[in-house]
Design a protein around this motif. Structure first.
Motif, PDB file in Angstrom:
ATOM      1  N   THR A 186       0.657   3.928   6.688  1.00  0.00           N
ATOM      2  CA  THR A 186       0.277   5.157   7.385  1.00  0.00           C
ATOM      3  C   THR A 186       1.300   5.496   8.465  1.00  0.00           C
ATOM      4  O   THR A 186       1.699   6.657   8.617  1.00  0.00           O
ATOM      5  CB  THR A 186      -1.126   5.013   8.008  1.00  0.00           C
ATOM      6  OG1 THR A 186      -2.038   4.642   6.978  1.00  0.00           O
ATOM      7  CG2 THR A 186      -1.590   6.296   8.648  1.00  0.00           C
ATOM      8  N   ASP A 187       1.746   4.489   9.219  1.00  0.00           N
ATOM      9  CA  ASP A 187       2.772   4.723  10.244  1.00  0.00           C
ATOM     10  C   ASP A 187       4.074   5.220   9.618  1.00  0.00           C
ATOM     11  O   ASP A 187       4.715   6.139  10.134  1.00  0.00           O
ATOM     12  CB  ASP A 187       3.034   3.444  11.050  1.00  0.00           C
ATOM     13  CG  ASP A 187       1.846   3.057  11.919  1.00  0.00           C
ATOM     14  OD1 ASP A 187       0.950   3.911  12.115  1.00  0.00           O
ATOM     15  OD2 ASP A 187       1.808   1.900  12.388  1.00  0.00           O
ATOM     16  N   GLY A 236       4.172   7.068   2.765  1.00  0.00           N
ATOM     17  CA  GLY A 236       4.707   5.832   3.306  1.00  0.00           C
ATOM     18  C   GLY A 236       4.264   4.636   2.497  1.00  0.00           C
ATOM     19  O   GLY A 236       3.241   4.667   1.811  1.00  0.00           O
ATOM     20  N   HIS A 237       5.039   3.583   2.610  1.00  0.00           N
ATOM     21  CA  HIS A 237       4.818   2.352   1.857  1.00  0.00           C
ATOM     22  C   HIS A 237       4.792   1.213   2.873  1.00  0.00           C
ATOM     23  O   HIS A 237       5.651   1.161   3.748  1.00  0.00           O
ATOM     24  CB  HIS A 237       5.984   2.214   0.861  1.00  0.00           C
ATOM     25  CG  HIS A 237       5.952   0.964   0.055  1.00  0.00           C
ATOM     26  ND1 HIS A 237       7.026   0.128  -0.032  1.00  0.00           N
ATOM     27  CD2 HIS A 237       4.986   0.420  -0.693  1.00  0.00           C
ATOM     28  CE1 HIS A 237       6.706  -0.886  -0.814  1.00  0.00           C
ATOM     29  NE2 HIS A 237       5.477  -0.723  -1.228  1.00  0.00           N
ATOM     30  N   ARG A 297       6.026   9.064  10.019  1.00  0.00           N
ATOM     31  CA  ARG A 297       7.444   9.233  10.389  1.00  0.00           C
ATOM     32  C   ARG A 297       8.203  10.046   9.346  1.00  0.00           C
ATOM     33  O   ARG A 297       9.308  10.503   9.604  1.00  0.00           O
ATOM     34  CB  ARG A 297       8.122   7.869  10.531  1.00  0.00           C
ATOM     35  CG  ARG A 297       7.695   7.083  11.749  1.00  0.00           C
ATOM     36  CD  ARG A 297       8.616   5.907  11.986  1.00  0.00           C
ATOM     37  NE  ARG A 297       8.651   4.990  10.861  1.00  0.00           N
ATOM     38  CZ  ARG A 297       7.869   3.937  10.710  1.00  0.00           C
ATOM     39  NH1 ARG A 297       6.933   3.673  11.612  1.00  0.00           N
ATOM     40  NH2 ARG A 297       7.989   3.141   9.667  1.00  0.00           N
ATOM     41  N   ASN A 298       7.617  10.201   8.157  1.00  0.00           N
ATOM     42  CA  ASN A 298       8.311  10.782   7.010  1.00  0.00           C
ATOM     43  C   ASN A 298       7.700  12.128   6.606  1.00  0.00           C
ATOM     44  O   ASN A 298       7.667  12.467   5.443  1.00  0.00           O
ATOM     45  CB  ASN A 298       8.207   9.773   5.847  1.00  0.00           C
ATOM     46  CG  ASN A 298       9.017  10.172   4.652  1.00  0.00           C
ATOM     47  OD1 ASN A 298       9.970  10.912   4.763  1.00  0.00           O
ATOM     48  ND2 ASN A 298       8.605   9.699   3.496  1.00  0.00           N
ATOM     49  N   ALA A 311       0.836  -1.199   0.000  1.00  0.00           N
ATOM     50  CA  ALA A 311       0.000   0.000   0.000  1.00  0.00           C
ATOM     51  C   ALA A 311       0.872   1.250   0.000  1.00  0.00           C
ATOM     52  O   ALA A 311       1.944   1.277   0.613  1.00  0.00           O
ATOM     53  CB  ALA A 311      -0.901   0.016   1.231  1.00  0.00           C
ATOM     54  N   LEU A 312       0.400   2.280  -0.700  1.00  0.00           N
ATOM     55  CA  LEU A 312       1.045   3.596  -0.724  1.00  0.00           C
ATOM     56  C   LEU A 312       0.052   4.599  -0.146  1.00  0.00           C
ATOM     57  O   LEU A 312      -1.067   4.722  -0.652  1.00  0.00           O
ATOM     58  CB  LEU A 312       1.418   3.983  -2.156  1.00  0.00           C
ATOM     59  CG  LEU A 312       2.028   5.360  -2.365  1.00  0.00           C
ATOM     60  CD1 LEU A 312       3.370   5.465  -1.644  1.00  0.00           C
ATOM     61  CD2 LEU A 312       2.212   5.641  -3.845  1.00  0.00           C
ATOM     62  N   VAL A 313       0.454   5.275   0.941  1.00  0.00           N
ATOM     63  CA  VAL A 313      -0.436   6.186   1.658  1.00  0.00           C
ATOM     64  C   VAL A 313       0.228   7.552   1.789  1.00  0.00           C
ATOM     65  O   VAL A 313       1.431   7.641   2.031  1.00  0.00           O
ATOM     66  CB  VAL A 313      -0.776   5.625   3.062  1.00  0.00           C
ATOM     67  CG1 VAL A 313      -1.544   6.629   3.896  1.00  0.00           C
ATOM     68  CG2 VAL A 313      -1.571   4.339   2.941  1.00  0.00           C
TER      69      VAL A 313
END
Length: 192
Positions: free
Chosen positions: A77-78, A62-63, A82-83, A48-50
């Motif tokens: 999502t987490d 995030g991936h 963080r990014n 997933a790419l969010v």
């Protein structure tokens, strides 16, 4: 016998692990089903790419990969939280200047737009701008249409964005002096 009030869709019960309200808005951009071939056949997983953002100038992506879709989305999502990076916006609605970004074969061109233009951008870039809180932008994706490359190219372009305040600090001049130079250049261009 009293009936329990009907829950709205997406509302979790006592056992459902309620989440605290987050300052971030998240958007799912892409889900990919991947297969690993093993002795007994194929094992399927999901990637997933969010994109997450606070709609006030902070955004991240995030991936995440897992055997089940919800777990992959949670991991992505987490990773996105963080990014997170801050992007300077003009008047809180558009870019300060036009900018290009690239990642691999994916290239993007972002242009500042006047009020009322809206977000003119395709798929993955639109998700980035909506979670960022940008209201007016014109964007074009060139080259690769892979959502991972388009998102990374968009983030590359946003990292190259400079505000007049940061430019003035770097040159050790006042912002008003920098803006005066810009006004003078604009009037000269109009006179020609």
């Amino acid at each position: 016998m009293a009936r329990e009030p009907r829950r709205e869709r997406g509302e979790r019960g006592e056992r459902g692990g309620e989440r605290e309200p987050s300052e971030f808005v998240d958007k799912l951009v892409h889900i990919n089903r991947v297969a690993k071939v093993v002795k007994g056949g194929r094992r399927f997983g999901f990637a997933a790419l969010v994109i997450v953002g606070d709609q006030k100038g902070r955004v991240g992506f995030g991936h995440g990969k897992a055997r089940e879709v919800p777990e992959a989305i949670r991991k992505a999502t987490d990773a996105a939280k963080r990014n997170v990076t801050r992007v300077p916006l003009r008047e809180g609605r558009t870019l300060h200047h036009d900018v290009d970004g690239r990642h691999g074969a994916g290239r993007v061109h972002l242009r500042a737009a006047p009020p009322g233009t809206g977000i003119i951008a395709g798929g993955p870039m639109r998700a980035v701008f909506e979670t960022l809180g940008m209201q007016d932008v014109v964007a074009k994706s060139l080259g690769s249409s892979n959502p991972y490359n388009v998102v990374r190219a968009t983030f590359d372009a946003l990292k190259r964005q400079d505000s007049p305040r940061s430019v003035a600090a770097r040159r050790s001049i006042k912002v008003s002096a920098l803006q005066a130079r810009r006004q003078g250049a604009d009037s000269e261009a109009a006179a020609d």
